[in-house]
Scaffold this active site. Structure first.
Site, PDB file in Angstrom:
ATOM      1  N   SER A 195      41.890 -48.523   0.597  1.00  0.00           N
ATOM      2  CA  SER A 195      41.415 -49.325   1.715  1.00  0.00           C
ATOM      3  C   SER A 195      41.987 -48.847   3.042  1.00  0.00           C
ATOM      4  CB  SER A 195      41.778 -50.800   1.489  1.00  0.00           C
ATOM      5  OG  SER A 195      41.165 -51.292   0.320  1.00  0.00           O
ATOM      6  N   GLU A 196      43.211 -48.362   3.026  1.00  0.00           N
ATOM      7  CA  GLU A 196      43.857 -47.930   4.255  1.00  0.00           C
ATOM      8  C   GLU A 196      43.380 -46.564   4.737  1.00  0.00           C
ATOM      9  OE1 GLU A 196      45.703 -49.357   6.354  1.00  0.00           O
ATOM     10  OE2 GLU A 196      46.528 -51.119   5.371  1.00  0.00           O
ATOM     11  N   SER A 197      43.258 -45.614   3.838  1.00  0.00           N
ATOM     12  CA  SER A 197      43.072 -44.230   4.293  1.00  0.00           C
ATOM     13  C   SER A 197      42.018 -43.435   3.541  1.00  0.00           C
ATOM     14  CB  SER A 197      44.395 -43.468   4.158  1.00  0.00           C
ATOM     15  OG  SER A 197      44.734 -43.327   2.778  1.00  0.00           O
ATOM     16  N   TYR A 253      39.708 -56.811   5.364  1.00  0.00           N
ATOM     17  CA  TYR A 253      40.785 -56.144   4.637  1.00  0.00           C
ATOM     18  C   TYR A 253      41.127 -56.907   3.358  1.00  0.00           C
ATOM     19  CZ  TYR A 253      45.325 -53.785   4.075  1.00  0.00           C
ATOM     20  OH  TYR A 253      46.390 -53.060   3.613  1.00  0.00           O
TER      21      TYR A 253
END
Length: 575
Positions: free
Chosen positions: A438-440, A543
């Site tokens: 999800s972040e990168s 998120y």
């Protein structure tokens, strides 16, 4: 270059190359057109104050309006006024006068009706934006009238939606009841409903925080008129969980949110859980076999179930576009030509170009070809590009994803490091994978616009604090081991400081624990899953949904977890 300078600089999109060449190609332009081209270049470079100065100089030179009907030029004149004028009232007066002069030109038959409509659309639209920017009830009332007038003059669907979006956004500032009525009155006319998703999401959060279920029902009635299935599912889920509806209506709304009319996996998971329907949850994660419906194992027929949400996914400052269909930017490509082109990019290692060019030259791509390309990208460590290619192919695939497609969508690179630090800090592996994805999207060198770095998107100041606590003197956040270790530590710390509650810890990881605690005070009395719906930041709401969805896919796909157990992990009070 065969086009005349006025065509190059006043009617089409600018490029860095055209900007660099302006001293050569623009030197013979008449003064009025030269100043307009100069303004467009300033807008291209986001020098809006300089652009507005050039516009003022241009309109001080004798001119006609016949050459001003280019949408690109009119749009840049408008942007210069909105963003570059020090006095918004003077900019509004400029656009009002511009519109008056256009009407005079029409009455004198010096401007065609088509060109006049186009000029009037932009002058009304940007006058309205300037008046909305001035603020105050009187200016906003005038702005909404101008936005509606502009919408009636729009000759493109996107222009209509732009005018209508700003009309609604201005109505939002004039009171909730009028805003809801404006939504209801205009919804059936929206050309591209997705254009209005941010307005709907923001209103959903506002009404949920206020526990204003009556008006949320009114919003649901608006959404029924539109083609916004994910938004409708979200509101249906929220209303069902609010606890004020009869049991039969609650069940009906949960069934809607759990159904296959939309691609929002989060709501399908949560609604099935709220219904207490274990079979429905299990069915959501069954996979189609590679043989298109043949039994995958044990002789049981595998039903299509897992559908992956398409659209735009916003990570912590890293924006990624999925499944965006565009007309070919390089002319019309046959399927064979497109295959040859993409094969050439892969052959020469031009991996950065592969996904953007696939979107440009393919209206769609077959599952098998997408798999072949994705396998090549994975072999080169290009996990983000591989995910995008598979996602693009699934956009036009009616069946559910196969196991291989899901494994490429949810890969597990750096497996030993994830296992090591998940164990060290007491995290489920599937949760740590969900965080990194999800972040990168597994891009270990990526840096967000906000400055967050690496796989787990840590800010340098946060990383420096973690390094002190872990007694790590020298480190690089682009080093996968350091980044995974620090990110795992930080997530575990957020969980500890959130009373061992996973979802609030995820919010804190994204937005900061102090901000989350402030939100919790405002939303007292809401269950945790509706607290998510109330969050002020759209990025943090998305998120939380992404993390639960990704963790569930990872848990089911690789770790034999039951979906219900992962929901309970994230939302302890829903036991």
């Amino acid at each position: 270059i065969t086009q005349a300078p006025e065509t190059l600089y006043l009617t089409g999109p600018l490029t860095a190359e055209l900007v660099d060449a302006f001293p050569h190609f623009g030197k013979d332009l008449p003064p009025f057109l030269y100043k307009l081209a100069e303004a467009r270049i300033a807008v291209f470079e986001k020098r809006y104050t300089g652009a507005w100065s050039s516009i003022q100089e241009a309109f001080g030179i004798e001119h006609t309006f016949a050459g001003l009907a280019s949408p690109a030029l009119l749009s840049d004149i408008g942007k210069a006024g909105v963003y570059g004028a020090e006095n918004s009232a003077e900019a509004a007066a400029f656009f009002e006068d511009f519109a008056a002069q256009v009407r005079v030109e029409v009455s004198n038959r010096q401007l065609s009706d088509i060109d006049a409509h186009r000029c009037l659309f932009y002058t009304l639209f940007y006058e309205a934006r300037c008046r909305a920017k001035i603020g105050g009830a009187a200016q906003r009332e005038q702005a909404v009238k101008l936005f509606l007038q502009a919408a009636e003059l729009a000759d493109a669907a996107s222009d209509f939606d732009s005018a209508m979006w700003y009309y609604l956004d201005t109505m939002r500032m004039l009171g909730l009841s009028r805003y809801l009525k404006a939504l209801a009155d205009t919804a059936a006319r929206w050309k591209n409903p997705a254009w209005y998703a941010d307005l709907i999401q923001s209103l959903r959060a506002q009404l949920t925080t206020a526990k204003d279920w009556k008006n949320l029902e009114a919003l649901y009635a608006v959404l029924v008129k539109t083609n916004m299935p994910e938004q409708q599912a979200a509101v249906a889920y929220t209303l069902a969980c609010a606890g004020h509806l009869p049991p039969d209506k609650t069940a009906q709304l949960l069934q809607e949110a759990a159904g296959e009319s939309h691609d929002a996996l989060y709501y399908r998971i949560m609604a099935a859980y709220r219904l207490g329907d274990s079979q429905l949850l299990e069915d959501t994660f069954q996979l189609r076999s590679a043989g298109n419906g043949r039994p995958q194992s044990g002789g049981a027929q595998v039903q299509p179930a897992v559908r992956i949400q398409t659209g735009s996914t916003q990570t912590n400052g890293v924006q990624t576009q999925f499944g965006e269909r565009r007309q070919a930017q390089f002319g019309e490509f046959s399927t064979q030509e497109a295959q040859t082109y993409i094969d050439g990019l892969l052959h020469f290692g031009l991996y950065d170009m592969v996904y953007p060019r696939i979107v440009a030259v393919y209206p769609s791509i077959s599952a098998e070809e997408a798999l072949q390309i994705a396998r090549t990208l994975v072999s080169e460590g290009r996990y983000a590009d591989s995910i995008r290619v598979i996602r693009f192919s699934l956009k036009n695939q009616e069946d559910a994803a196969t196991k291989e497609q899901l494994e490429l969508l949810y890969p597990r690179p750096w497996g030993k490091l994830v296992s090591k630090y998940a164990a060290e800090y007491g995290l489920p592996e599937y949760l740590l994978y969900a965080l990194i994805r999800s972040e990168s999207f597994f891009q270990h060198q990526v840096v967000s616009g906000a400055g967050a770095i690496g796989l787990t998107q840590l800010m340098p100041a946060t990383a420096a604090d973690i390094a002190k606590k872990l007694k790590v003197a020298d480190y690089s956040l682009t080093d996968p081991e350091i980044n995974i270790r620090f990110g795992a530590y930080y997530l575990a710390e957020m969980i500890r400081r959130s009373d061992n509650r996973i979802m609030p810890a995820c919010f804190a990881y994204n937005a900061g624990i102090s901000r989350v605690r402030g939100w919790q005070k405002k939303a007292q009395g809401l269950p945790e899953d509706l607290f998510l719906e109330s969050l002020e930041y759209a990025e943090t709401r998305d998120y939380g949904r992404k993390l639960l969805s990704a963790a569930t896919v990872y848990g089911v796909l690789y770790y034999s977890e039951e979906p219900e157990d992962i929901v309970r992990l994230f939302f302890k009070e829903l036991l």
